[in-house]
Design a protein around this motif. Structure first.
Motif, PDB file in Angstrom:
ATOM      1  N   THR A  69      16.917 -13.128  -9.399  1.00  0.00           N
ATOM      2  CA  THR A  69      15.721 -13.948  -9.584  1.00  0.00           C
ATOM      3  C   THR A  69      15.104 -13.646 -10.936  1.00  0.00           C
ATOM      4  O   THR A  69      15.167 -12.508 -11.426  1.00  0.00           O
ATOM      5  CB  THR A  69      14.692 -13.698  -8.461  1.00  0.00           C
ATOM      6  OG1 THR A  69      13.613 -14.613  -8.582  1.00  0.00           O
ATOM      7  CG2 THR A  69      14.127 -12.289  -8.543  1.00  0.00           C
ATOM      8  N   PHE A  70      14.542 -14.664 -11.537  1.00  0.00           N
ATOM      9  CA  PHE A  70      13.775 -14.516 -12.771  1.00  0.00           C
ATOM     10  C   PHE A  70      12.650 -15.530 -12.740  1.00  0.00           C
ATOM     11  O   PHE A  70      12.879 -16.699 -12.420  1.00  0.00           O
ATOM     12  CB  PHE A  70      14.645 -14.760 -14.012  1.00  0.00           C
ATOM     13  CG  PHE A  70      13.852 -14.840 -15.284  1.00  0.00           C
ATOM     14  CD1 PHE A  70      13.424 -13.684 -15.926  1.00  0.00           C
ATOM     15  CD2 PHE A  70      13.498 -16.067 -15.829  1.00  0.00           C
ATOM     16  CE1 PHE A  70      12.662 -13.752 -17.086  1.00  0.00           C
ATOM     17  CE2 PHE A  70      12.740 -16.142 -16.989  1.00  0.00           C
ATOM     18  CZ  PHE A  70      12.324 -14.986 -17.611  1.00  0.00           C
ATOM     19  N   ASN A  71      11.442 -15.086 -13.005  1.00  0.00           N
ATOM     20  CA  ASN A  71      10.363 -16.056 -13.135  1.00  0.00           C
ATOM     21  C   ASN A  71       9.343 -15.570 -14.155  1.00  0.00           C
ATOM     22  O   ASN A  71       9.220 -14.365 -14.424  1.00  0.00           O
ATOM     23  CB  ASN A  71       9.706 -16.384 -11.786  1.00  0.00           C
ATOM     24  CG  ASN A  71       8.993 -15.219 -11.156  1.00  0.00           C
ATOM     25  OD1 ASN A  71       8.081 -14.647 -11.752  1.00  0.00           O
ATOM     26  ND2 ASN A  71       9.398 -14.861  -9.946  1.00  0.00           N
ATOM     27  N   ILE A  72       8.655 -16.529 -14.690  1.00  0.00           N
ATOM     28  CA  ILE A  72       7.602 -16.271 -15.653  1.00  0.00           C
ATOM     29  C   ILE A  72       6.397 -17.104 -15.255  1.00  0.00           C
ATOM     30  O   ILE A  72       6.538 -18.297 -14.957  1.00  0.00           O
ATOM     31  CB  ILE A  72       8.063 -16.587 -17.097  1.00  0.00           C
ATOM     32  CG1 ILE A  72       6.961 -16.242 -18.111  1.00  0.00           C
ATOM     33  CG2 ILE A  72       8.541 -18.023 -17.236  1.00  0.00           C
ATOM     34  CD1 ILE A  72       7.463 -16.262 -19.544  1.00  0.00           C
ATOM     35  N   GLN A  73       5.240 -16.467 -15.171  1.00  0.00           N
ATOM     36  CA  GLN A  73       4.037 -17.181 -14.759  1.00  0.00           C
ATOM     37  C   GLN A  73       2.933 -16.998 -15.799  1.00  0.00           C
ATOM     38  O   GLN A  73       2.784 -15.927 -16.384  1.00  0.00           O
ATOM     39  CB  GLN A  73       3.557 -16.690 -13.393  1.00  0.00           C
ATOM     40  CG  GLN A  73       3.141 -15.231 -13.344  1.00  0.00           C
ATOM     41  CD  GLN A  73       2.804 -14.778 -11.946  1.00  0.00           C
ATOM     42  OE1 GLN A  73       3.617 -14.098 -11.315  1.00  0.00           O
ATOM     43  NE2 GLN A  73       1.630 -15.120 -11.465  1.00  0.00           N
ATOM     44  N   TYR A 119       4.192 -21.777 -13.399  1.00  0.00           N
ATOM     45  CA  TYR A 119       5.289 -20.811 -13.361  1.00  0.00           C
ATOM     46  C   TYR A 119       6.622 -21.526 -13.466  1.00  0.00           C
ATOM     47  O   TYR A 119       6.752 -22.719 -13.169  1.00  0.00           O
ATOM     48  CB  TYR A 119       5.243 -19.980 -12.075  1.00  0.00           C
ATOM     49  CG  TYR A 119       5.545 -20.754 -10.812  1.00  0.00           C
ATOM     50  CD1 TYR A 119       6.851 -20.896 -10.337  1.00  0.00           C
ATOM     51  CD2 TYR A 119       4.523 -21.364 -10.078  1.00  0.00           C
ATOM     52  CE1 TYR A 119       7.129 -21.602  -9.181  1.00  0.00           C
ATOM     53  CE2 TYR A 119       4.789 -22.068  -8.907  1.00  0.00           C
ATOM     54  CZ  TYR A 119       6.092 -22.188  -8.469  1.00  0.00           C
ATOM     55  OH  TYR A 119       6.370 -22.892  -7.333  1.00  0.00           O
ATOM     56  N   PHE A 120       7.628 -20.748 -13.894  1.00  0.00           N
ATOM     57  CA  PHE A 120       9.005 -21.216 -13.916  1.00  0.00           C
ATOM     58  C   PHE A 120       9.854 -20.147 -13.250  1.00  0.00           C
ATOM     59  O   PHE A 120       9.705 -18.954 -13.532  1.00  0.00           O
ATOM     60  CB  PHE A 120       9.501 -21.454 -15.339  1.00  0.00           C
ATOM     61  CG  PHE A 120      10.987 -21.681 -15.422  1.00  0.00           C
ATOM     62  CD1 PHE A 120      11.529 -22.908 -15.080  1.00  0.00           C
ATOM     63  CD2 PHE A 120      11.844 -20.649 -15.804  1.00  0.00           C
ATOM     64  CE1 PHE A 120      12.901 -23.121 -15.126  1.00  0.00           C
ATOM     65  CE2 PHE A 120      13.211 -20.855 -15.862  1.00  0.00           C
ATOM     66  CZ  PHE A 120      13.749 -22.099 -15.523  1.00  0.00           C
ATOM     67  N   ALA A 121      10.738 -20.563 -12.344  1.00  0.00           N
ATOM     68  CA  ALA A 121      11.601 -19.626 -11.633  1.00  0.00           C
ATOM     69  C   ALA A 121      13.047 -20.084 -11.708  1.00  0.00           C
ATOM     70  O   ALA A 121      13.342 -21.291 -11.663  1.00  0.00           O
ATOM     71  CB  ALA A 121      11.168 -19.502 -10.167  1.00  0.00           C
ATOM     72  N   GLN A 122      13.942 -19.110 -11.847  1.00  0.00           N
ATOM     73  CA  GLN A 122      15.381 -19.385 -11.793  1.00  0.00           C
ATOM     74  C   GLN A 122      15.995 -18.324 -10.888  1.00  0.00           C
ATOM     75  O   GLN A 122      15.809 -17.127 -11.085  1.00  0.00           O
ATOM     76  CB  GLN A 122      15.992 -19.326 -13.183  1.00  0.00           C
ATOM     77  CG  GLN A 122      17.332 -20.048 -13.307  1.00  0.00           C
ATOM     78  CD  GLN A 122      18.499 -19.247 -12.743  1.00  0.00           C
ATOM     79  OE1 GLN A 122      18.685 -18.083 -13.074  1.00  0.00           O
ATOM     80  NE2 GLN A 122      19.291 -19.873 -11.864  1.00  0.00           N
ATOM     81  N   ARG A 123      16.738 -18.783  -9.857  1.00  0.00           N
ATOM     82  CA  ARG A 123      17.260 -17.868  -8.856  1.00  0.00           C
ATOM     83  C   ARG A 123      18.700 -18.213  -8.506  1.00  0.00           C
ATOM     84  O   ARG A 123      19.146 -19.346  -8.712  1.00  0.00           O
ATOM     85  CB  ARG A 123      16.410 -17.945  -7.576  1.00  0.00           C
ATOM     86  CG  ARG A 123      14.956 -17.561  -7.764  1.00  0.00           C
ATOM     87  CD  ARG A 123      14.096 -17.996  -6.611  1.00  0.00           C
ATOM     88  NE  ARG A 123      13.997 -19.450  -6.494  1.00  0.00           N
ATOM     89  CZ  ARG A 123      13.168 -20.080  -5.679  1.00  0.00           C
ATOM     90  NH1 ARG A 123      12.363 -19.383  -4.906  1.00  0.00           N
ATOM     91  NH2 ARG A 123      13.139 -21.394  -5.635  1.00  0.00           N
TER      92      ARG A 123
END
Length: 784
Positions: A515-519, A529-533
């Motif tokens: 998982t990777f996200n930036i808020q 936020y943006f999330a990539q999983r």
């Protein structure tokens, strides 16, 4: 004011937000109320295994506390679908076999695959299935959307449903709720807190639930889908010091009643083809107007194996008589489940905690079935020979499972972290008897699938969050899982080699999740936020498929997604408001699906890996407190799902050169689903209590229950529908501890289908289960 839940919420916790009744006010009070803004409560949640504010969580989640579940009359998993548009809660071959679908990630029946949406109780996995569940005394229910592989493990490619049981309070108290309604409905549930000392606290909770089903077997006069469940739960909390806490929960449930059978929905005519594909047509070829076994089978009086007009005549009768079936015998359900969870927390420092989550489960279910939903014994679940159990017979599922997860959580400056290790072992024994042409002196088939699956899983994981600035936070995590799958064909199985030496198979699998996200917190009210999983669903063996040369093996399913979200929690024109929007795109490769194909004129089962599919959509919700006495809200989901590389080559598996099957329709994914609600506080004096009137409207577009509508399983489309629910409640009647309520579900008695069950490629027919008709009920709760 602060509310705490077991996980985050994107919408419906909002009912806990407001809903206060209007009452008589003095002029000064009225003036003061006019100038004051409605309060916005803070909601603290733990969707990422630590406490966070709802509006600060970079994840799309819906959550509901106990009050919301009561206000929405949610007493089982099926009720969650109306709370979370985009969540599909479908029945399998009967009403007791349930599975969840989120963002197009579903579970095919008889695939041998694991659910794509996992269920957890107190952070421990609970995936026994194959029976009803005990839905009572939950402090919260949370629905996490999208792949959850880092913190919740493999297989959660569609999401996770988290149930949190209510823990003991610090003082003596509890509640008792009695419900009653149509179809002889009676439910009694309650709990009592017993604080034995400052160190030891105990909570006892129980539930009794009984109701007649709304489907009637015309042949016997009995109802189907009856509920008859008893459950008890004990929760023990030991907290000898401020730095140590151990919580143990033990529950046992016993389930009786009957299976809610689906009615015949469609069938394939004998000799029919569809776009060049020869259709399986066992039902019509054996029981149709030109049955080779006439007059024993086919056209004749209403009876076992016969009906006026044969199969076509029965389908016409079925369509004219909703909620009715004609079955040769009733379908009693028998099951029990038991589980224990233990959570131990130990503080190792000011900002460091060691946490261990252990669970044990033992479950059994026996589920008989007349899979055609008709008087024709073309595919029934019992045997006359071998391991025969005779009608009503039934499949038998038994499961034993243990799991343990060790976590280290902490914070150092701007860094928050969680690292851990996970282990689980499960053994599932499945006995599936099958008889075809049961009315004949010598049935066309009388066999049993009987096998044991062992699954051992080990994983290491870590997730880190770092505040780059006061507004910008980055989170990254990963998990690696090692899986060992074993399958043993038991004596008596169709696939047992010699009746004495069981056939055994083994596979070692592994895969990562991440998982990777930036808020970015724009201001206290707005966050993006943006999330990539990425995650995977473990492969394995399907015990009901020909095992030789590993034909029954299927690979890991892999998925990754991208999600962009926005959350608002503040005031819009002086109106207390919450708004959440999430847009996503998810790719799945080697998607696990079950399929039947004709091999030498006979249907054969396979679990296959479809090369690629894509799901994308938008989910949104909002709620607004327009005044002290009025709250409104909405939620919705748009889902666009399709197979982008959709052809499966079955040549090697079947030995039939050039045999390919396209996956051309997508199951359990309505294009649109949504709900709206309004809750009004009625103007009564404050001393009289609180009176609320609530209306909920839910609707969804059409959906398919087969992936192969254009080829081997046509006529599997379920129409869309809209239902309306209402509830009038009077809380704290005249200042007492008593609350009363009356409600109606499906107010306008809309006829709709809850789900369909595809058997077209195996038996030449499909069935569907109706949703519940208009239902009135009432309840009274006493709190002490």
């Amino acid at each position: 004011m602060t509310f705490r839940f077991g996980a985050t919420s994107t919408m419906a916790i909002a009912t806990a937000m407001l809903a206060m009744p209007a009452h008589a006010q003095s002029g000064a009070e009225a003036a003061q109320a006019k100038d004051a803004k409605p309060e916005i409560e803070e909601i603290v949640v733990t969707a990422q295994r630590r406490e966070q504010s709802l509006s600060k969580v970079p994840v799309s989640v819906s959550a509901f506390n106990a009050d919301v579940l009561q206000d929405r009359n949610v007493t089982s998993e099926q009720g969650l679908a109306a709370l979370v548009p985009g969540l599909v809660v479908k029945s399998g071959q009967n009403s007791n076999q349930l599975s969840f679908t989120l963002r197009g990630q579903t579970l095919d029946p008889f695939s041998g695959s694991s659910p794509a949406v996992l269920t957890y109780i107190n952070d421990a996995p609970m995936t026994e299935g194959n029976t009803s569940t005990a839905f009572f005394d939950f402090s919260s229910v949370q629905v996490l959307k999208g792949p959850q592989g880092t913190l919740f493990g493999r297989n959660a490619t569609g999401g996770a449903i988290l149930y949190e049981t209510t823990k003991p309070g610090d003082v003596f108290g509890g509640y008792l709720t009695i419900k009653g309604g149509e179809r002889n409905y009676i439910q009694a549930q309650g709990a009592i807190d017993l604080p034995i000392s400052d160190v030891i606290k105990l909570r006892l909770a129980g539930d009794y639930n009984k109701q007649d089903g709304y489907i009637r077997n015309v042949n016997t006069g009995s109802t189907l889908g009856d509920t008859d469940a008893k459950s008890g739960r004990v929760t023990l909390v030991i907290e000898p010091s401020s730095g140590f806490k151990m919580t143990t929960v033990a529950q046992y449930s016993d389930f009786g009643g009957t299976e809610g059978a689906g009615g015949l929905y469609s069938y394939h005519a004998c000799g029919e083809t569809n776009n060049g594909y020869q259709l399986t047509a066992t039902l019509d070829c054996v029981y149709g107007m030109n049955s080779p076994f006439a007059p024993t089978l086919g056209d004749g009086p209403m009876g076992d194996g016969t009906w006026p007009g044969a199969v076509a005549g029965y389908l016409a009768w079925q369509q004219a008589n909703p909620y009715k079936v004609w079955l040769s015998y009733d379908l009693p359900h028998k099951a029990h489940t038991a589980f224990v969870t233990n959570t131990t927390e130990m503080e190792l420092g000011d900002d460091v905690m060691l946490k261990n989550i252990f669970s044990y489960a033992d479950a059994f279910a026996r589920t008989p079935g007349i899979l055609s939903g008709s008087p024709f014994g073309s595919l029934n679940l019992y045997n006359n020979s071998g391991l025969g159990n005779g009608p009503p017979g039934g499949e038998e599922f038994s499961t034993k499972r243990i799991s343990n997860e060790l976590q280290l959580q902490g914070k150092s400056g701007r860094l928050e972290y969680i690292v851990g290790a996970y282990y689980s072992w499960s053994r599932k024994k499945e006995y599936i008897p099958v008889i075809v042409g049961s009315e004949l002196a010598t049935p066309l088939a009388d066999i049993a699938y009987y096998y044991t699956n062992d699954d051992e899983s080990k994983a290491l994981f870590a997730q880190l969050s770092y505040e780059l600035t006061d507004k910008l936070t980055v989170t990254a995590g990963g998990r690696y899982t090692w899986e060992q799958m074993r399958l043993r064909q038991n004596p008596g199985s169709l696939f047992n080699l010699d009746g004495d030496t069981p056939l055994k198979q083994k596979a070692n699998l592994k895969d990562p999740s991440w998982t990777f996200n930036i808020q970015y917190q724009i201001n206290p009210q707005n966050m993006v936020y943006f999330a990539q999983r990425g995650s995977f669903r473990a492969g394995g063996f399907n015990g009901a498929v020909v095992p030789y040369n590993n034909t029954n093996f299927f690979k890991n399913e892999n998925t990754y997604d991208f999600e962009l979200g926005y959350k608002f929690n503040g005031y819009i024109g002086g109106v207390a408001s919450r708004v959440n929007i999430a847009a996503y795109r998810q790719i799945v490769t080697d998607a696990q699906h079950s399929i039947y194909a004709l091999v030498n004129g006979n249907p054969a089962a396979f679990t296959v890996n479809v090369p690629r599919k894509r799901i994308q959509g938008v989910e949104f919700d909002g709620n607004f407190r327009l005044s002290e006495w009025l709250e409104v809200g909405f939620s919705g989901a748009y889902t666009d799902a399709k197979f982008t590389r959709n052809v499966v080559d079955l040549s090697a598996a079947t030995g039939v050169a050039g045999l390919t099957i396209p996956f051309d329709t997508y199951t359990d994914a309505p294009k649109w689903a949504g709900s709206v609600y309004a809750e009004v506080g009625l103007p009564v004096p404050e001393s009289a209590g609180e009176v609320k009137f609530r209306t909920d409207v839910f609707g969804q577009k059409m959906t398919y229950f087969s992936n192969n509508e254009g080829s081997i399983t046509p006529r599997t489309q379920l129409p869309g529908y809209v239902t309306v629910d209402m509830r009038l409640s009077w809380n704290n009647v005249m200042g007492s501890n008593v609350t009363v309520a009356g409600y109606v579900k499906n107010l306008f008695d809309k006829l709709y289908y809850n789900s369909g069950y595809v058997e077209g490629a195996s038996g030449g027919f499909n069935t569907a289960i109706w949703g519940a008709p208009q239902t009135f009920g009432a309840e009274v709760t006493y709190r002490f």
